[in-house]
Motif scaffolding. Structure first.
Motif, mmCIF file in Angstrom:
data_model
loop_
_atom_site.group_PDB
_atom_site.id
_atom_site.type_symbol
_atom_site.label_atom_id
_atom_site.label_comp_id
_atom_site.label_asym_id
_atom_site.label_seq_id
_atom_site.Cartn_x
_atom_site.Cartn_y
_atom_site.Cartn_z
ATOM 1 N N ALA A 81 1.340 -51.947 -6.901
ATOM 2 C CA ALA A 81 0.760 -51.348 -8.106
ATOM 3 C C ALA A 81 0.977 -52.235 -9.436
ATOM 4 N N TYR A 82 2.233 -52.183 -9.683
ATOM 5 C CA TYR A 82 2.861 -53.034 -10.823
ATOM 6 C C TYR A 82 2.500 -54.513 -10.890
ATOM 7 N N GLU A 83 2.549 -55.104 -9.422
ATOM 8 C CA GLU A 83 2.315 -56.421 -9.393
ATOM 9 C C GLU A 83 0.837 -56.689 -9.780
ATOM 10 N N LEU A 84 -0.070 -55.970 -9.196
ATOM 11 C CA LEU A 84 -1.310 -55.840 -9.353
ATOM 12 C C LEU A 84 -1.704 -55.743 -10.968
ATOM 13 N N LEU A 85 -0.944 -54.876 -11.586
ATOM 14 C CA LEU A 85 -1.394 -54.470 -12.932
ATOM 15 C C LEU A 85 -1.000 -55.743 -14.003
ATOM 16 N N ALA A 86 0.078 -56.619 -13.432
ATOM 17 C CA ALA A 86 0.485 -57.661 -14.225
ATOM 18 C C ALA A 86 -0.787 -58.557 -14.058
ATOM 19 N N ALA A 142 -10.324 -54.003 -6.471
ATOM 20 C CA ALA A 142 -8.785 -54.535 -6.470
ATOM 21 C C ALA A 142 -7.903 -53.393 -5.901
ATOM 22 N N PHE A 143 -7.855 -52.410 -7.043
ATOM 23 C CA PHE A 143 -7.032 -51.204 -6.848
ATOM 24 C C PHE A 143 -7.266 -50.598 -5.399
ATOM 25 N N GLN A 144 -8.493 -50.469 -5.052
ATOM 26 C CA GLN A 144 -8.763 -49.878 -3.744
ATOM 27 C C GLN A 144 -8.294 -50.901 -2.540
ATOM 28 N N PHE A 145 -8.261 -51.960 -2.788
ATOM 29 C CA PHE A 145 -7.941 -53.017 -1.652
ATOM 30 C C PHE A 145 -6.572 -52.669 -1.516
ATOM 31 N N VAL A 146 -5.761 -52.625 -2.537
ATOM 32 C CA VAL A 146 -4.364 -52.557 -2.724
ATOM 33 C C VAL A 146 -3.872 -50.919 -1.909
ATOM 34 N N PHE A 147 -4.408 -50.127 -2.607
ATOM 35 C CA PHE A 147 -3.924 -48.715 -2.117
ATOM 36 C C PHE A 147 -4.622 -47.990 -1.133
ATOM 37 N N TRP A 148 -5.642 -48.536 -0.522
ATOM 38 C CA TRP A 148 -6.348 -48.038 0.643
ATOM 39 C C TRP A 148 -6.535 -49.029 1.663
ATOM 40 N N GLY A 149 -6.513 -50.301 1.273
ATOM 41 C CA GLY A 149 -7.059 -51.163 2.240
ATOM 42 C C GLY A 149 -5.870 -52.288 2.874
ATOM 43 N N ASP A 150 -4.547 -51.918 2.274
ATOM 44 C CA ASP A 150 -3.603 -52.647 2.606
ATOM 45 C C ASP A 150 -3.532 -54.210 2.364
ATOM 46 N N LYS A 151 -4.261 -54.587 1.285
ATOM 47 C CA LYS A 151 -4.074 -55.995 0.746
ATOM 48 C C LYS A 151 -3.056 -56.265 0.105
ATOM 49 N N SER A 152 -2.583 -57.395 0.023
ATOM 50 C CA SER A 152 -1.607 -57.732 -1.153
ATOM 51 C C SER A 152 -2.203 -57.978 -2.503
ATOM 52 N N PRO A 153 -1.597 -57.600 -3.656
ATOM 53 C CA PRO A 153 -2.146 -57.381 -4.750
ATOM 54 C C PRO A 153 -2.982 -58.886 -4.949
ATOM 55 N N ARG A 154 -2.564 -59.920 -4.641
ATOM 56 C CA ARG A 154 -3.148 -61.259 -4.779
ATOM 57 C C ARG A 154 -4.614 -61.286 -3.851
ATOM 58 N N GLN A 155 -4.354 -60.976 -2.692
ATOM 59 C CA GLN A 155 -5.767 -60.792 -1.979
ATOM 60 C C GLN A 155 -6.849 -59.937 -2.379
ATOM 61 N N ALA A 156 -6.128 -58.855 -3.047
ATOM 62 C CA ALA A 156 -6.956 -57.777 -3.538
ATOM 63 C C ALA A 156 -7.750 -58.342 -4.887
ATOM 64 N N LEU A 157 -7.123 -58.924 -5.790
ATOM 65 C CA LEU A 157 -7.588 -59.567 -6.875
ATOM 66 C C LEU A 157 -8.805 -60.627 -6.668
#
Length: 168
Positions: A81-86, A142-157
């Motif tokens: 979450a914090y990596e994606l937030l940045a 992007a948040f959905q992909f990380v929290f529920w789709g188990d993607k990495s933050p970079r992939q999600a964004l």
């Protein structure tokens, strides 16, 4: 508590909470003035209903707007979450995303410095609300992909940004 009547679209500025109440009323959005300096409402975005809160600090003429997309960050997803937030915050021009420490709730926050008169125009009110909704809608996937789709933050964004480009 009821705000004094502010006629939507008159071009006259008003106290921030009153102007936001008038905007919510004109748009048919549910809202409640919780105190003289605070209003809370709910707005339907593209992906979810967002809770909107605005808090007026008259001593420094700042209106803080919070938009909560009803996403909680589980402890096992904190690092991602914090990596994606940045990465997300690098893309945001106004405001920023954060995780509220009380309850691990994701939120968008923007502080608007108003003029010496402490008044808010209808154009400013619309811009504040629309920007918050647009930014939440823009990054919600992007948040959905990380929290529920188990993607990495970079992939999600990357996935969310490609989807957003294709949506125009």
């Amino acid at each position: 508590m009821r705000a004094r009547e502010v006629e939507y679209g008159t071009g006259e500025d008003a106290a921030p909470v009153e102007m936001l109440a008038a905007l919510f009323d004109a748009r048919g959005w549910a809202c409640e003035i919780t105190s003289q300096n605070e209003i809370a409402g709910e707005v339907q975005g593209s992906w979810a209903k967002y809770q909107i809160k605005a808090i007026w600090r008259s001593e420094d003429n700042v209106l803080q707007l919070l938009c909560l997309p009803d996403i909680r960050v589980s402890e096992d997803k904190n690092r991602a979450a914090y990596e994606l937030l940045a990465m997300v915050n690098e893309q945001v021009w106004l405001g920023h995303f954060d995780v509220w420490s009380n309850g691990n709730v994701l939120l968008y926050r923007h502080g608007a410095l108003l003029g010496d008169d402490g008044l808010l125009s209808i154009q400013q009110a619309q811009a504040l609300i629309e920007t918050a909704i647009d930014e939440c809608d823009r990054f919600y996937p992007a948040f959905q992909f990380v929290f529920w789709g188990d993607k990495s933050p970079r992939q999600a964004l990357e996935s969310a940004m490609v989807d957003a480009v294709g949506e125009a």
